[in-house]
Design a protein around this motif. Structure first.
Motif, mmCIF file in Angstrom:
data_model
loop_
_atom_site.group_PDB
_atom_site.id
_atom_site.type_symbol
_atom_site.label_atom_id
_atom_site.label_comp_id
_atom_site.label_asym_id
_atom_site.label_seq_id
_atom_site.Cartn_x
_atom_site.Cartn_y
_atom_site.Cartn_z
ATOM 1 N N MET A 1 -59.648 3.135 -12.518
ATOM 2 C CA MET A 1 -59.009 2.909 -11.218
ATOM 3 C C MET A 1 -57.818 1.968 -11.398
ATOM 4 O O MET A 1 -57.963 0.875 -11.954
ATOM 5 C CB MET A 1 -60.022 2.318 -10.228
ATOM 6 N N ILE A 2 -56.648 2.398 -10.955
ATOM 7 C CA ILE A 2 -55.417 1.612 -11.103
ATOM 8 C C ILE A 2 -55.058 0.995 -9.750
ATOM 9 O O ILE A 2 -54.785 1.706 -8.786
ATOM 10 C CB ILE A 2 -54.269 2.502 -11.591
ATOM 11 N N THR A 3 -55.059 -0.316 -9.688
ATOM 12 C CA THR A 3 -54.748 -1.033 -8.450
ATOM 13 C C THR A 3 -53.607 -1.999 -8.721
ATOM 14 O O THR A 3 -53.717 -2.874 -9.587
ATOM 15 C CB THR A 3 -55.974 -1.811 -7.938
ATOM 16 N N ILE A 4 -52.516 -1.838 -7.993
ATOM 17 C CA ILE A 4 -51.309 -2.626 -8.239
ATOM 18 C C ILE A 4 -50.893 -3.362 -6.974
ATOM 19 O O ILE A 4 -50.851 -2.776 -5.885
ATOM 20 C CB ILE A 4 -50.157 -1.722 -8.714
ATOM 21 N N LEU A 5 -50.578 -4.635 -7.114
ATOM 22 C CA LEU A 5 -49.964 -5.419 -6.049
ATOM 23 C C LEU A 5 -48.468 -5.458 -6.324
ATOM 24 O O LEU A 5 -48.045 -5.783 -7.439
ATOM 25 C CB LEU A 5 -50.513 -6.843 -6.026
ATOM 26 N N SER A 6 -47.655 -5.109 -5.332
ATOM 27 C CA SER A 6 -46.205 -5.128 -5.515
ATOM 28 C C SER A 6 -45.559 -6.116 -4.560
ATOM 29 O O SER A 6 -46.060 -6.360 -3.455
ATOM 30 C CB SER A 6 -45.611 -3.732 -5.289
ATOM 31 N N ILE A 7 -44.438 -6.678 -4.997
ATOM 32 C CA ILE A 7 -43.717 -7.688 -4.218
ATOM 33 C C ILE A 7 -42.244 -7.294 -4.138
ATOM 34 O O ILE A 7 -41.624 -6.974 -5.152
ATOM 35 C CB ILE A 7 -43.854 -9.077 -4.864
ATOM 36 N N GLU A 8 -41.688 -7.307 -2.929
ATOM 37 C CA GLU A 8 -40.281 -7.009 -2.691
ATOM 38 C C GLU A 8 -39.623 -8.207 -2.007
ATOM 39 O O GLU A 8 -40.084 -8.663 -0.960
ATOM 40 C CB GLU A 8 -40.148 -5.752 -1.830
ATOM 41 N N ILE B 1 -51.364 -0.609 -3.887
ATOM 42 C CA ILE B 1 -51.539 0.821 -4.119
ATOM 43 C C ILE B 1 -52.700 1.014 -5.090
ATOM 44 O O ILE B 1 -52.867 0.232 -6.023
ATOM 45 C CB ILE B 1 -50.240 1.452 -4.674
ATOM 46 N N ARG B 2 -53.515 2.019 -4.834
ATOM 47 C CA ARG B 2 -54.652 2.309 -5.718
ATOM 48 C C ARG B 2 -54.668 3.796 -6.036
ATOM 49 O O ARG B 2 -54.755 4.638 -5.132
ATOM 50 C CB ARG B 2 -55.973 1.883 -5.077
ATOM 51 N N ASP B 3 -54.539 4.110 -7.312
ATOM 52 C CA ASP B 3 -54.555 5.494 -7.782
ATOM 53 C C ASP B 3 -53.571 6.372 -6.996
ATOM 54 O O ASP B 3 -53.878 7.514 -6.635
ATOM 55 C CB ASP B 3 -55.970 6.073 -7.705
ATOM 56 N N GLN C 1 -45.017 2.323 -5.313
ATOM 57 C CA GLN C 1 -45.037 3.709 -5.759
ATOM 58 C C GLN C 1 -44.314 3.869 -7.093
ATOM 59 O O GLN C 1 -44.788 4.553 -8.006
ATOM 60 C CB GLN C 1 -44.390 4.605 -4.706
ATOM 61 N N ALA C 2 -43.150 3.245 -7.201
ATOM 62 C CA ALA C 2 -42.411 3.296 -8.464
ATOM 63 C C ALA C 2 -43.218 2.637 -9.582
ATOM 64 O O ALA C 2 -43.251 3.133 -10.715
ATOM 65 C CB ALA C 2 -41.058 2.607 -8.304
ATOM 66 N N ALA C 3 -43.876 1.542 -9.257
ATOM 67 C CA ALA C 3 -44.659 0.821 -10.268
ATOM 68 C C ALA C 3 -45.862 1.629 -10.733
ATOM 69 O O ALA C 3 -46.265 1.538 -11.907
ATOM 70 C CB ALA C 3 -45.120 -0.514 -9.697
ATOM 71 N N TYR C 4 -46.436 2.416 -9.844
ATOM 72 C CA TYR C 4 -47.606 3.222 -10.224
ATOM 73 C C TYR C 4 -47.250 4.189 -11.348
ATOM 74 O O TYR C 4 -47.988 4.314 -12.334
ATOM 75 C CB TYR C 4 -48.127 3.976 -8.996
ATOM 76 N N TYR C 5 -46.110 4.859 -11.225
ATOM 77 C CA TYR C 5 -45.691 5.790 -12.276
ATOM 78 C C TYR C 5 -45.373 5.046 -13.568
ATOM 79 O O TYR C 5 -45.652 5.535 -14.668
ATOM 80 C CB TYR C 5 -44.489 6.608 -11.810
#
Length: 365
Positions: A1-8, A19-21, A341-345
């Protein structure tokens, strides 16, 4: 399971998303109203506001997603382009959190994030909790597609191509076909709005008044730029000279005095400005679509919230048999969902950045 926190944090909005998966779980943004009285973003004030907002925004994003920080697989952040002080706040926070959790760091180009907003797909739980997302059909363009990226600082036509089946890469490649050689469309809206005495940010005001104005009353000069590049500096000059000449003819010294003597002045100038900018943008996009034989066409960036531009995209799609993709309003302005979304890829490609990565103020895709 890929879970990412992003900051803008590229400008004056502090945003965090989870974002998760590949499914968006949360997207929280804190805007700054302190700049309104100055008629534009004040970089030092923006960076200070980011420092105040970033902890509560990140906390809210994690809570709404129902995710504990120990579940995170990586931390993503906007590295640039943008205001350097604002970017430093987001970059520093991301680095500190990634180090404390011993997880990878992912840097994202802000402009690429705007393009990737077309692949954001909220989870059912997020849609259920957000009425603004309900009833929206989340369609994603097929590769290759053209993206008209229009914001306050950028106006670009981008060719977006998928990875080939012979590689393991998931991140789409992006090539700039054309871009502004001076000012951006969003900047033209904001600066012309300021000349008209409209509040900041001027873009939404131009859009609002244009809907009730006459777009033919004050014709403006259009640039003749070769290829797919744009230019809006001459348009701004034409706008300014037109107002100046009318003020001289009416014998007044301020825009308020002129508006008092000329009915619908602001409405008609806004309608003319908006129609002219949209025509310039769409003609180049049509040329690129015809030359490349591409019928998948997307709109992105903060100016993609403009009602006239959205209507023009739909109209061109009908006339030229395009499949048009316009992001929901929630993902048009600066937001962390597009960065996530960009970070997930990039995570799927193991495309991580070193801890000593520094933000940059200017760059292209």
């Amino acid at each position: 399971m890929i879970t990412i926190l992003s900051i803008e944090s590229s400008c004056d909005d502090t945003s965090a998303a989870v974002i998760r998966d590949g499914l968006l779980l949360s997207n929280v943004t804190a805007s700054q109203s302190v700049h309104e009285e100055f008629g534009g973003v004040v970089p030092e004030l923006a960076s200070r506001a980011h420092q105040q907002n970033i902890v509560p925004v990140v906390d809210a994003a994690l809570r709404r997603a129902g995710v504990d920080k120990r579940e995170l697989s990586a931390i993503a952040f906007t590295r640039g382009p943008g205001l350097l002080g604002s970017l430093l706040v987001g970059t520093s926070f991301a680095k500190g959190l990634a180090l404390s959790l011993n997880i990878p760091l992912i840097e994202v180009n802000h402009l690429q994030g705007h393009v990737m907003a077309h692949f954001v797909h909220p989870a059912d739980s997020m849609i259920a909790a957000n009425p603004k997302l309900q009833g929206i059909e989340f369609r994603h363009p097929a590769f290759p597609f053209l993206c008209l990226l229009v914001s306050g600082g950028n106006s670009q036509i981008v060719l977006v191509e998928s990875h080939t089946p012979y590689t393991v890469h998931h991140t789409p490649s992006m090539t700039i076909l054309g871009q502004t050689i001076d000012d951006a469309a969003g900047e033209a809206f904001d600066k012309c709005a300021k000349v008209l005495g409209l509040p900041y940010p001027g873009g939404p005001w131009v859009d609002k008044l244009a809907q009730i104005g006459d777009p033919t009353r004050y014709p403006l000069a259009k640039p003749n730029i070769p290829g797919y590049d744009y230019s809006f500096s001459g348009l701004k000059t034409s706008f300014l000279y037109s107002l100046r000449d009318q003020m001289k003819a009416e014998g007044v010294e301020t825009i308020d005095e002129l508006a008092a003597k000329v009915p619908n002045l602001r409405e008609d100038y806004c309608a003319t400005l908006q129609t002219t900018v949209i025509d310039i943008l769409m003609r180049k996009l049509k040329r690129a679509a015809n030359d490349l034989g591409i019928r998948q066409v997307a709109l992105a960036g903060g100016v993609s919230a403009n009602s006239g531009l959205r209507a023009a995209m739909i109209d061109y799609a009908k006339r030229y048999h395009w499949q048009a993709f316009i992001p929901p309003f929630s993902f048009t302005t600066d937001n962390a969902a597009m960065i996530a979304q960009a970070a997930y890829y990039k995570f799927l490609d193991a495309d991580f950045c070193p801890i000593d990565a520094v933000p940059y103020a200017k760059t292209t895709i």
